[in-house]
Design an enzyme around this catalytic site. Structure first.
Site, PDB file in Angstrom:
ATOM      1  N   HIS A   1      52.236  -2.034  69.264  1.00 26.72           N
ATOM      2  CA  HIS A   1      52.674  -1.477  70.544  1.00 26.72           C
ATOM      3  C   HIS A   1      54.195  -1.446  70.687  1.00 26.72           C
ATOM      4  CE1 HIS A   1      52.786  -5.746  72.081  1.00 26.72           C
ATOM      5  NE2 HIS A   1      53.815  -5.263  72.746  1.00 26.72           N
TER       6      HIS A   1
ATOM      7  N   ASP B   1      46.846  -4.676  66.622  1.00 25.15           N
ATOM      8  CA  ASP B   1      48.191  -4.632  67.203  1.00 25.15           C
ATOM      9  C   ASP B   1      49.243  -5.113  66.208  1.00 25.15           C
ATOM     10  OD1 ASP B   1      50.069  -4.011  69.100  1.00 25.15           O
ATOM     11  OD2 ASP B   1      49.893  -5.891  70.193  1.00 25.15           O
TER      12      ASP B   1
ATOM     13  N   SER C   1      57.538  -9.530  72.004  1.00 27.75           N
ATOM     14  CA  SER C   1      56.436  -8.954  71.246  1.00 27.75           C
ATOM     15  C   SER C   1      56.840  -8.679  69.805  1.00 27.75           C
ATOM     16  CB  SER C   1      55.960  -7.650  71.892  1.00 27.75           C
ATOM     17  OG  SER C   1      55.360  -7.899  73.129  1.00 27.75           O
TER      18      SER C   1
END
Length: 373
Positions: free
Chosen positions: A108, A138, A216
């Site tokens: 992402h 992911d 992230s």
């Protein structure tokens, strides 16, 4: 007599004025004296840092160069001139996977980007190429061309043996504040999270080490500085950090990333049979079994060679049930999702043991996993 009185009055007035002047000047004099006496306070020796502080500092200094800052751009078209130009899309984190320039991050972080740049801790900045991605996990792998002084890859640990309460450390770039260290513990294991696109990521590590937007793709480390997960998301009703963060376990990362590097995508392992969740639920309700029914065996697969049987449909519309998978490697299965969760811990070429029910008898079969169609 009169002159003496005037003289005494004059000198008395002068004395009163002098006293008033002195009284008004007293604060200034006091401040001047204090200013002359003001010196730096003596420093109290601190002594040695605590052992856990030393360990944390050493962990950060040893690992930070393996962590990178990722900035992505998005191509847009000017509706008037039709010119194409790039605008900033977002930022994230990543880490060095090996010695040839592969960088691991979240999918992402780079999803929807037209370009990505990777900045090292020493300020060097490189254009990144997307090598492969697995949206279901992911995870994504980028590659940069580092001509010299390549940073060391992060040390890789394990996640299957993690315990709730272990220390956890996150290094990343929250809100663009580069190379930030946060710490906490492993709060829980085997969590699931549904993403905005509806995909469900399972077997996540939960941690209270602060994870915020920009973290992230960064590494979650144990107290030995080994990678135990990839920070991926937070749970927050308000959108701000609320003490619950999630990381993809390193055992999953260490299985998926080599495939992304080699093939550019994740090759899902399969039993070589066809199953369907909705049909399976209907069959369970009608026939009263607990497990997963095989609908069809794919020709030429290990499953066919092992003699597994699918559903037999007769011309009159009646059918004979196929084999029912009861467990895989001793792990019970109750749904198609259970089967896929178990297989997600394996790779193509692994061999698993199925316990199946056929005509009320339990049979064990060894099946080599093959690429899903």
């Amino acid at each position: 007599m009169h002159d003496r009185y005037l003289s005494r009055l004059f000198f008395t007035s002068i004395a009163i004025m002098a006293l008033l002047f002195f009284w008004q000047s007293l604060p200034w004099i006091e401040e001047a004296i204090i200013a002359q006496q003001a010196t730096p306070r003596p420093v109290t020796p601190r002594g040695d840092l605590a052992a856990d502080e030393k360990a944390t500092i050493e962990l950060f200094e040893r690992t930070k160069d393996s962590v990178v800052y990722i900035a992505t751009l998005k191509a847009v078209v000017d509706p008037w001139t039709r010119d194409i130009y790039s605008i900033p899309r977002g930022t994230g984190s990543g880490f060095v996977w090996d010695g040839v320039g592969h960088i691991v991050t979240n999918f992402h972080v780079i999803e929807g980007a037209s370009e990505a740049r990777v900045r090292l801790s020493d300020g060097r900045d490189y254009h990144a190429v997307l090598i492969g991605a697995s949206p279901a996990h992911d995870l994504a792998v980028l590659r940069i061309n580092i001509p010299f002084k390549r940073p060391s890859p992060v040390m890789v640990g394990t996640s299957h043996d993690l315990k709730v309460g272990q220390k956890a450390f996150a290094i990343g770039n929250p809100f663009g504040l580069d190379w930030t260290l946060t710490s906490g513990i492993v709060s829980a294991l085997d969590r699931s999270m549904t993403e905005s696109n509806g995909a469900v990521i399972r077997h996540l590590i939960q941690t209270d080490a602060a994870i915020n937007p920009g973290n992230s793709g960064g590494p979650l480390l144990d107290s030995a500085g080994r990678l135990i997960g990839v920070n991926t998301a937070i749970f927050s009703p308000s959108g701000a950090y609320a003490g619950i963060g999630f990381a993809i376990p390193v055992d999953t990362v260490n299985r998926i990333v080599p495939q992304l590097i080699a093939y550019g995508k994740y090759i899902e392992p399969s039993l070589g049979v066809e199953m369907d969740e909705r049909i399976n639920r209907l069959a369970q309700a009608r026939l009263g079994f607990d497990g997963v029914m095989i609908l069809r065996v794919v020709p030429g697969t290990s499953a066919e060679k092992a003699g597994l049987r699918g559903v037999t449909v007769y011309p009159d519309g009646s059918f004979y049930p196929g084999d029912i998978i009861i467990s895989i490697d001793g792990k019970p299965v109750h749904s198609v999702r259970d089967v896929r969760d178990i297989l997600d811990h394996h790779k193509v070429g692994d061999t698993v043991t199925l316990e199946i029910s056929r005509n009320g008898r339990l049979i064990k079969k060894r099946i080599m996993l093959e690429p899903a169609e």
